[in-house]
Design a protein around this motif. Structure first.
Motif, mmCIF file in Angstrom:
data_model
loop_
_atom_site.group_PDB
_atom_site.id
_atom_site.type_symbol
_atom_site.label_atom_id
_atom_site.label_comp_id
_atom_site.label_asym_id
_atom_site.label_seq_id
_atom_site.Cartn_x
_atom_site.Cartn_y
_atom_site.Cartn_z
ATOM 1 N N LYS A 1 -2.122 3.327 -7.999
ATOM 2 C CA LYS A 1 -2.237 2.427 -6.852
ATOM 3 C C LYS A 1 -1.550 1.124 -7.236
ATOM 4 N N SER B 1 -0.245 -2.766 -6.088
ATOM 5 C CA SER B 1 -0.479 -3.865 -5.141
ATOM 6 C C SER B 1 0.386 -5.059 -5.519
ATOM 7 N N SER C 1 0.893 -8.781 2.088
ATOM 8 C CA SER C 1 0.134 -8.173 0.999
ATOM 9 C C SER C 1 0.256 -6.660 1.148
ATOM 10 N N THR D 1 -0.238 -2.715 -0.409
ATOM 11 C CA THR D 1 -0.866 -1.770 -1.331
ATOM 12 C C THR D 1 -0.343 -0.381 -1.008
#
Length: 211
Positions: free
Chosen positions: A47, A49, A129, A131
């Motif tokens: 993951k 970000s 932002s 992710t």
């Protein structure tokens, strides 16, 4: 200095911080005697970000693939990626002062969360932002087990196409990494396509991926 592409789109200001998380499928179970034990699972998906600055003005530290583009263009690209909800390529690599590119990350990902923010503290600039989650292609095979049906998953084998059309942000290294399994095979691509140093390619150029 490093550059970041999402779905072959170069974002003008690279994030100052990128967070990569990997959670393996380990779990804790309680035994008959009340003690606990850990069952080891498989490798989890990454993951990733990061935050992106989308400038409304032409800053000297910003990089563009061609001419200056408004913040709304990049916001629109991120919205498109989120709405389509399909696998895209995330490419992150560093450029040294002599313009030699050192490969960092080339990963197929799917959008998990994209937040666009307009804040007076950032002036007219926008902030995104992002992710994303690593994408792995799986196919299902059905097997009989003790009278019940269970599903076994296996990773698909990649089929290498005969040719590839160069996209914005591509390099021989990235193309070799995607389709041949290693960026180090860029010299092979250059050889079979008659490309000599400094290994320049252009958008729209058709490259052979095998002889």
């Amino acid at each position: 200095m490093y550059m970041l592409y999402i779905d072959h789109v170069l974002f003008p200001v690279a994030p100052s911080r990128i967070v990569t998380e990997v959670e393996n499928g380990n779990r804790v179970v309680t035994l008959i005697d009340g003690s606990e034990a850990t069952l080891l699972g498989g490798k989890g998906l990454k993951k990733i970000s990061f935050d992106l600055l989308l400038p409304v003005s032409l800053y000297p530290f910003a990089m563009y693939d061609g001419e200056f583009k408004e913040a709304s263009y990049y916001a629109g690209e991120l919205e498109r990626i989120a709405e389509e909800n399909e696998a895209v390529w995330l490419d992150i690599y560093r450029t040294l002062p002599d313009l030699n590119k050192v490969y960092l990350t080339n990963l197929q990902v799917v959008p998990e969360k994209i937040v666009l923010e307009e804040n007076a503290e950032n002036g007219l600039d926008m902030k995104a932002s992002v992710t994303v989650r690593e994408y792995r292609v799986l196919s299902a095979g059905v097997t009989e087990a003790s009278g019940s049906v269970s599903t076994a998953l296996r990773e698909d084998e990649m089929t290498i196409p005969q040719t590839y059309v160069v996209q914005s942000g591509d390099s021989l290294w990235l193309i070799a990494k995607k389709y041949l399994g290693s960026g180090e095979k860029y010299a092979y691509l250059a050889s079979i396509n008659g490309i000599t140093k400094p290994y320049t390619i252009r958008v729209g150029q058709v490259l052979k991926l095998s002889e």
